[in-house]
Write an enzyme that holds these catalytic residues in place. Structure first.
Site, PDB file in Angstrom:
ATOM      1  N   ASP A  76       0.841  -1.206   0.000  1.00  0.00           N
ATOM      2  CA  ASP A  76       0.000   0.000   0.000  1.00  0.00           C
ATOM      3  C   ASP A  76       0.876   1.257   0.000  1.00  0.00           C
ATOM      4  O   ASP A  76       2.063   1.206   0.356  1.00  0.00           O
ATOM      5  CB  ASP A  76      -0.958   0.016   1.197  1.00  0.00           C
ATOM      6  N   GLU A 140       0.064  -1.046   5.950  1.00  0.00           N
ATOM      7  CA  GLU A 140       1.157  -0.557   6.794  1.00  0.00           C
ATOM      8  C   GLU A 140       1.003   0.929   7.023  1.00  0.00           C
ATOM      9  O   GLU A 140       1.306   1.442   8.086  1.00  0.00           O
ATOM     10  CB  GLU A 140       2.519  -0.854   6.149  1.00  0.00           C
TER      11      GLU A 140
END
Ligand SMILES: [Zn+2]
Length: 386
Positions: A76, A140
């Site tokens: 991400d 994350e």
């Protein structure tokens, strides 16, 4: 560059461009892990996709024995922010000379591409004494609730907790390899409301200004030397992130004040001890208040040992640099891996452009990074002297 090296660089760039063109803004993985799982399966890794909530996670492993060397990272990226600030589309990677510009180039799709190239031909390594694992999450940059934490629990359940972990977070400061992270400070946020009595400015004796009451306590919080750090950590810091008080009118003494503050703390403190210290300070100033806390990560530290030694040696042989072992910077997923007693080192590209418009990474750096990762695999699992 030799012919082989040239090929590896083309392969790396190919992986990187495919990943960067997928707009995987947290928690949307946008097909990055599917792409990677396909590639890894082709390299004879065993791949397991784990979806928790709306978060995609991937565990890939080659080898069935211990020890397990785990590479960890995320697919991400943070949002691009205002597009006017970008010189090119953040999700249409721009290759110019040695640099690739796109959101996620340095944090951290570049490292993921470098890992993939480092994993090439592991299946033909007869002497792989142990396993190589890759763990990826897609939150994350978000809450990390459905990402690395349940993945670690899963690895614990299946008795696959790694023996070492390398995270590809952009750890370098000015040039590749000048810095590795061997730990992170803890982060603790407090939300405080101090109560007074609202009233007319002209009749101050009938009111109780919470800011007047709180000012000495605030100064004490700001001026306190929380610690002097230690061999591994810089001194603990207290920062105000928000202070709100006032009704909006010029003739009203406000009735309450709210403050948000954040500690970045060393291993000299625990979250509990910091909370107690703040309460004691507020109580000694005789304030009426409410206080709540958000603990966003305990500090962790990987002491000098086999993993740090091997990583430092590999960085040295590929860059000529002696990397600084740092515990600075923000938090990372390492805070959820290290508590399982796993040595964690973060090693990745230069961090200068991360989370900014026109985020970019050097392809030559990524190629060097890939060679360093490969050296670490070789040292820990292939040329193991035991
Ligand atoms: Zn990152």
């Amino acid at each position: 560059l030799g012919g082989l090296e040239m090929n590896d660089k083309q392969t790396l760039l190919g992986h990187l461009l495919k990943l960067l063109s997928r707009p995987s803004i947290t928690p949307d993985d946008a097909g990055c892990q599917e792409y990677l799982a396909n590639e890894l399966t082709g390299m004879r890794f065993d791949c397991r996709s784990l979806r928790f909530g709306n978060v995609d996670n991937l565990i890939a492993r080659i080898g069935t024995t211990r020890p397990i060397l785990c590479f960890a990272g995320h697919t991400d990226v943070v949002p691009p922010g205002p597009l006017e600030a970008w010189h090119s589309d953040p999700f249409e990677p721009l290759v110019r000379d040695d640099h690739v510009t796109a959101r996620g180039a340095a944090d951290m799709k570049g490292s993921v591409a470098a890992m993939l190239v480092a994993f090439a031909n592991l299946h033909s390594e007869q002497a792989l004494s142990g396993s190589v694992m890759l763990v990826l999450t897609s939150d994350e940059e978000g809450l990390a609730v459905d990402g690395i934490r349940p993945v670690m629990r899963q690895l614990d359940d299946s008795n696959e907790l790694p023996d070492w972990c390398i995270i590809g977070e952009p750890s370098s400061e000015k040039v590749l390899g000048d810095r590795i992270r061997v730990g992170r400070r803890g982060s603790l946020t407090g939300s405080l409301t101090v109560f007074g009595t609202q009233g007319h400015v002209a009749y101050a004796e009938l009111a109780d200004n919470p800011l007047r009451r709180f000012a000495p306590a605030l100064l004490a919080l700001l001026n306190r030397q929380w610690d002097h750090g230690n061999d591994y950590f810089p001194a603990t810091t207290f920062e105000i992130v928000d202070l709100t008080c006032g009704s909006g009118a010029d003739n009203v003494i406000p009735g309450e004040l709210t403050l948000r503050f954040n500690f970045r703390y060393s291993t000299e403190w625990t979250a509990d001890k910091l909370q107690q210290a703040v309460r004691a300070l507020l109580d000694s100033n005789e304030l009426r208040y409410e206080l709540s806390w958000h603990d966003s990560g305990q500090p962790f530290l990987t002491k000098a040992g086999e993993l740090t030694g091997v990583v430092q040696q590999s960085v040295r042989s590929h860059t000529g640099l002696d990397p600084e072992c740092s515990t600075g910077g923000g938090t990372s997923d390492g805070r959820y891996i290290a508590p399982y007693d796993i040595p964690v080192v973060e090693l990745g590209p230069v961090a200068t452009s991360i989370h900014k418009p026109n985020e970019c990474v050097s392809v030559n750096d990524l190629m060097t990074l890939s060679n360093i990762y490969r050296d670490v695999i070789d040292a820990l699992l292939i040329n193991r002297r035991c």
